[in-house]
Design a protein around this motif. Sequence first.
Motif, PDB file in Angstrom:
ATOM      1  N   LEU A 165      58.736 -10.315  75.847  1.00  0.00           N
ATOM      2  CA  LEU A 165      58.486 -11.537  74.855  1.00  0.00           C
ATOM      3  C   LEU A 165      59.462 -11.194  73.687  1.00  0.00           C
ATOM      4  O   LEU A 165      59.710 -10.278  73.400  1.00  0.00           O
ATOM      5  N   ASP A 207      58.124 -16.759  70.806  1.00  0.00           N
ATOM      6  CA  ASP A 207      57.656 -16.802  72.505  1.00  0.00           C
ATOM      7  C   ASP A 207      55.970 -17.439  72.177  1.00  0.00           C
ATOM      8  O   ASP A 207      55.708 -17.052  70.812  1.00  0.00           O
ATOM      9  N   THR A 208      55.415 -17.587  72.538  1.00  0.00           N
ATOM     10  CA  THR A 208      53.390 -18.025  73.118  1.00  0.00           C
ATOM     11  C   THR A 208      53.049 -17.213  73.751  1.00  0.00           C
ATOM     12  O   THR A 208      53.807 -17.481  74.815  1.00  0.00           O
ATOM     13  N   ALA A 242      55.256 -13.561  67.836  1.00  0.00           N
ATOM     14  CA  ALA A 242      54.582 -14.941  69.126  1.00  0.00           C
ATOM     15  C   ALA A 242      53.437 -14.909  68.382  1.00  0.00           C
ATOM     16  O   ALA A 242      52.369 -14.429  67.181  1.00  0.00           O
ATOM     17  N   THR A 287      50.770 -26.754  72.466  1.00  0.00           N
ATOM     18  CA  THR A 287      52.704 -26.236  72.551  1.00  0.00           C
ATOM     19  C   THR A 287      52.895 -27.347  72.501  1.00  0.00           C
ATOM     20  O   THR A 287      54.167 -27.955  73.543  1.00  0.00           O
ATOM     21  N   ASP A 338      54.856 -19.279  77.257  1.00  0.00           N
ATOM     22  CA  ASP A 338      55.531 -18.460  77.873  1.00  0.00           C
ATOM     23  C   ASP A 338      54.774 -17.590  78.447  1.00  0.00           C
ATOM     24  O   ASP A 338      55.670 -17.368  79.437  1.00  0.00           O
ATOM     25  N   HIS A 339      53.936 -16.823  78.088  1.00  0.00           N
ATOM     26  CA  HIS A 339      53.367 -15.825  78.916  1.00  0.00           C
ATOM     27  C   HIS A 339      52.034 -16.055  78.441  1.00  0.00           C
ATOM     28  O   HIS A 339      51.371 -16.807  77.956  1.00  0.00           O
ATOM     29  N   GLY A 377      57.925 -20.094  82.869  1.00  0.00           N
ATOM     30  CA  GLY A 377      56.602 -19.329  82.225  1.00  0.00           C
ATOM     31  C   GLY A 377      56.225 -17.821  83.162  1.00  0.00           C
ATOM     32  O   GLY A 377      56.379 -18.123  84.068  1.00  0.00           O
TER      33      GLY A 377
END
Length: 357
Positions: free
Chosen positions: A180, A184-185, A207, A247, A253-254, A275
Amino acid sequence: IVHYRHGACHRWRHDSLLKTSTMKAYQYRMGEPIAALQIVDLPMPSVEPGQVLIKMHAASLNFRDLLVVTGQFPRVQQEVIIPLSDGAGEVVKVGSRVTTLKLGDRVTPLYCQSWMAGEMQDEDTAWSLGGCIDGVAAEYRTFDEMGVLKFPDHLSYEEAATLPCAGLTVWNSLHGPCPLAAGDTLLTLGTGGVSIHALQMAHAAGAEVIVTSSSDEKLARAKALGADHIINYVTTPDWDVAVREITRGRGVDHVIENGGGATLLRSIKSTKRGGWIHIIGLIAPGEIDPVHILLSGVTLRGKEVGSREMFAAMNRSLSHSKVRPVVDKLFAFDQLPNALGELGAGNHFGKLVLSIA
């Protein structure tokens, strides 16, 4: 002189305690109900040259502990076992060959006693506390020198007890093959121990964090801890659509996926192409057509805690960020069955912890 006398008294107290021949511990016998959990007298553990004796101060509960004491743990376990995997305590006796620890050190045992570094091996699965081997729901436990780690100075025993399973699993997820990064999201489901660890660690890393829950009160608490976006999945059942809107259609992303089969499809729909979805929990069963994984391009990665090397890295990060794990409720040692019942009800925010000292 005052400090010297206090230390001498402290050592005398432990010396007198260690002269006793028994200790208190919980034991669980496979097939029995949770209510049958009871405190018993067991022999005081002996200490080999390469070992340390730990006076346990606190233990935290994980959903995995419920699986153990309801006979659903998906590994071979002992017929009779001391439950719970996550704890923290104090070194009160040191073997003659121990070089990295001393009396009074505050430590946490490793969830997996044999996993030092690198990838987990199949044989490591037989060395997990509170399932395959005796756990930490006891006044004293003996561990090999490399089976425990000192925890950050700013943490209490109760806070440190939340790290070996829940905390380290999150660290492994967020700092694994695709770490991460700031900006990032992250989407994390619910507000239990794993999810709140994920929120705190990801927020500290810079994040953007999205949290889901069925409780507006819990979502408000998550917001206070640093959550950037909150979604009530009862009033917004299509929460994957809401994640996409947050988003701007890209996806996260995670994902910290601890819901199981019942939530996995929506997690996939919430994730960007390429992702990562970190499979941690098995709370709700369900099935998913693999075509959704194929077409989404996401990576699903299963997690089972982490190594000693990862634990040391997590501790360094926590020492720097000064993040303090959230302990929602503290139970007395004789209230373990009640604590497990509350864990099963799922009404907690963060971690439930058992006081042993």
